[in-house]
Design an enzyme around this catalytic site. Structure first.
Site, short mmCIF file in Angstrom:
data_model
loop_
_atom_site.label_atom_id
_atom_site.label_comp_id
_atom_site.label_asym_id
_atom_site.label_seq_id
_atom_site.Cartn_x
_atom_site.Cartn_y
_atom_site.Cartn_z
N LYS A 164 59.26 53.22 98.17
CA LYS A 164 58.41 53.75 99.23
C LYS A 164 58.35 53.66 100.93
O LYS A 164 57.84 53.59 101.27
CB LYS A 164 56.92 53.30 98.77
N LYS A 218 60.37 60.05 86.47
CA LYS A 218 59.16 59.46 85.45
C LYS A 218 58.01 60.68 85.94
O LYS A 218 57.91 60.65 87.63
CB LYS A 218 58.78 58.36 85.61
N LYS A 234 52.03 60.25 90.20
CA LYS A 234 50.72 60.79 90.87
C LYS A 234 50.87 61.28 91.90
O LYS A 234 50.79 62.55 91.97
CB LYS A 234 49.79 59.29 91.25
P1 TYM Z 1 50.00 52.46 88.57
O1 TYM Z 1 48.22 53.27 89.33
O2 TYM Z 1 50.93 53.22 89.21
O3 TYM Z 1 49.71 52.97 87.06
C1 TYM Z 1 48.93 52.51 86.24
C2 TYM Z 1 49.95 52.74 84.59
O4 TYM Z 1 49.92 53.59 83.88
C3 TYM Z 1 51.87 53.55 83.45
N1 TYM Z 1 51.87 54.75 84.19
C4 TYM Z 1 52.78 55.57 83.27
N2 TYM Z 1 53.57 54.79 81.84
C5 TYM Z 1 54.13 55.61 81.32
N3 TYM Z 1 54.80 56.85 81.49
C6 TYM Z 1 54.79 57.90 82.89
N4 TYM Z 1 54.91 58.23 83.52
C7 TYM Z 1 53.99 56.50 84.18
N5 TYM Z 1 53.02 56.41 85.09
C8 TYM Z 1 52.05 54.80 85.41
C9 TYM Z 1 51.91 52.78 85.03
O5 TYM Z 1 53.19 51.25 83.88
C10 TYM Z 1 50.46 51.25 84.83
O6 TYM Z 1 50.98 51.11 83.42
N6 TYM Z 1 50.38 48.32 90.25
C11 TYM Z 1 49.74 48.78 89.30
C12 TYM Z 1 48.29 49.05 89.46
C13 TYM Z 1 47.49 47.04 88.72
C14 TYM Z 1 47.88 46.36 88.03
C15 TYM Z 1 47.83 44.96 88.10
C16 TYM Z 1 48.25 46.87 86.67
C17 TYM Z 1 47.17 46.39 90.34
N7 TYM Z 1 47.53 44.79 89.69
C18 TYM Z 1 47.12 44.22 87.72
C19 TYM Z 1 48.27 45.40 86.25
C20 TYM Z 1 47.85 44.18 86.16
C21 TYM Z 1 49.77 50.21 89.84
O7 TYM Z 1 50.21 50.97 90.45
O8 TYM Z 1 49.65 50.96 88.18
#
Ligand code: TYM
Length: 338
Positions: free
Chosen positions: A121, A202, A205
């Site tokens: 990023k 992958k 978003k």
């Molecule tokens: P985020 O918002 O990017 O994604 C949310 C969740 O979706 C999963 N994910 C995917 N799984 C499979 N294939 C994909 N292409 C894919 N894209 C997204 C991510 O692995 C995630 O589980 N940092 C985290 C948010 C966060 C968090 C936390 C998670 C903040 N605090 C505490 C767990 C515990 C994030 O940006 O997820």
């Protein structure tokens, strides 16, 4: 041992950033797991709006507020039951930010600089806020604040859970055995759903917002979802077997497998000798059948703002009742407070 004294079962905590819409990757990698585990575990699911501020130039205040509501509604529409799971918005519980500061003070900078997500990023930008670097500390705070045993996430979050463990271990080493060390819970299938336009990346978003046909949004009209799937990149062959599939074909097969729960043998038999066009059509059918009830429930929830507010208020109150004693114990341990 539980500081908060409130644990009835093993606990899971997870969250999604309210940046844009949820896509099929998030649904399969995260939400399907949350839904499947919410009965066996005591569950907390958070909309992590503080994390969304780490790229401030991309944030429009009104859009962020709206996204947080929409993501909360989507949790419910995807089957997270607010009667048994705790749904809340991160910034409603000030303990996250406070604990993050304390944990940041025991986190070596080197650990943060080595995070892949920070490298990716920050590479594209001339200047980044320090929040982008300290993001994993806030995520560690999100997790340890609730004494979570497991964190259900997709593959891309593994490194963030590992650093959360390291931060908690370092804190415990310095100040006594206080924090629960979390484990990642990563699904066997669908932990990394790939982009339809480019199966080497992958589904994400940010790319989805820029490139048509990259992802399937949970709120995409059926026509749009079908078009993206029919255009998905495959290869020049026609062999439909999990073991021999190219990345694009494997991605389609995985979508089919996860969404139907059908065995691999039966899927291979179903598509044997039929060609990719047929596979894509059937994948589009199961994706649309998955999206329709989610979208219908989402619309109902958005038309009932009072109901959603009630859930988020109750969720924040319950979250605080767990987080507050943990934070107090941490403050006590490091010498803050009287
Ligand atoms: P985020 O918002 O990017 O994604 C949310 C969740 O979706 C999963 N994910 C995917 N799984 C499979 N294939 C994909 N292409 C894919 N894209 C997204 C991510 O692995 C995630 O589980 N940092 C985290 C948010 C966060 C968090 C936390 C998670 C903040 N605090 C505490 C767990 C515990 C994030 O940006 O997820």
């Amino acid at each position: 041992m539980s500081i908060s004294g409130t644990k009835t079962k093993k606990r899971i905590l997870s969250g999604v950033q309210p940046t844009g819409n949820l896509h099929m990757g998030t649904y399969i990698g995260a939400l399907m797991q949350w839904r499947a585990n919410q009965v066996d575990y005591e569950s907390l699911f958070c909309v992590v709006d503080l994390h969304a501020l780490t790229v401030p130039e991309a944030v429009d205040p009104e859009v962020l507020r709206r996204n947080s509501r929409e993501i909360s509604a989507l949790y419910i529409a995807c089957g997270i039951d607010p009667e048994i799971s705790n749904i809340f918005v991160q910034s409603d519980v000030h303990e996250h930010a406070e604990l993050s500061w304390i944990l940041g003070c025991v986190t070596p900078l080197g650990w943060l600089y080595r995070m892949t997500q920070f490298k990716t990023k920050s590479d594209k930008r001339d200047s980044v806020g320090s929040g982008l670097l300290t993001y994993p500390v806030l995520q560690a705070a999100d997790i340890v604040l609730y004494e979570a045993d497991q964190v259900p996430v997709g593959q891309d979050q593994k490194q963030h859970i590992e650093i959360a463990r390291e931060i908690a271990q370092r804190f415990n080493h310095l100040f006594g055995d206080l924090l629960t060390i979390p484990e990642p819970m990563i699904p066997k299938m669908g932990a990394k759903v790939m982009g339809l336009d480019d199966p080497s990346r992958k589904m994400s978003k940010s790319i989805g917002m820029e490139v048509k046909g990259h992802s399937i949004g949970l709120l995409d009209p059926p026509k749009v979802a079908r078009k993206a799937i029919m255009r998905a990149v495959t290869d020049s062959g026609n062999d439909i077997r999990f073991d021999h599939a190219s990345p694009g074909v494997l991605n389609l097969l995985t979508l089919y497998e996860v969404l139907t729960d059908e065995s691999r043998e039966s899927i291979e038999a179903r598509f044997s000798g039929k060609g990719y066009g047929h596979l894509k059509k059937d994948v589009a059918d199961v994706v649309i059948a998955t999206l329709e009830p989610i979208q219908a429930r989402f619309t109902e929830l958005m038309n009932e703002p009072g109901y959603l507010d009630g859930i988020l208020d109750k969720g924040a109150e319950r979250a605080r009742s767990i987080a507050a004693p943990v934070l107090t114990a941490v403050k006590q341990a490091v010498g803050l407070g009287r």
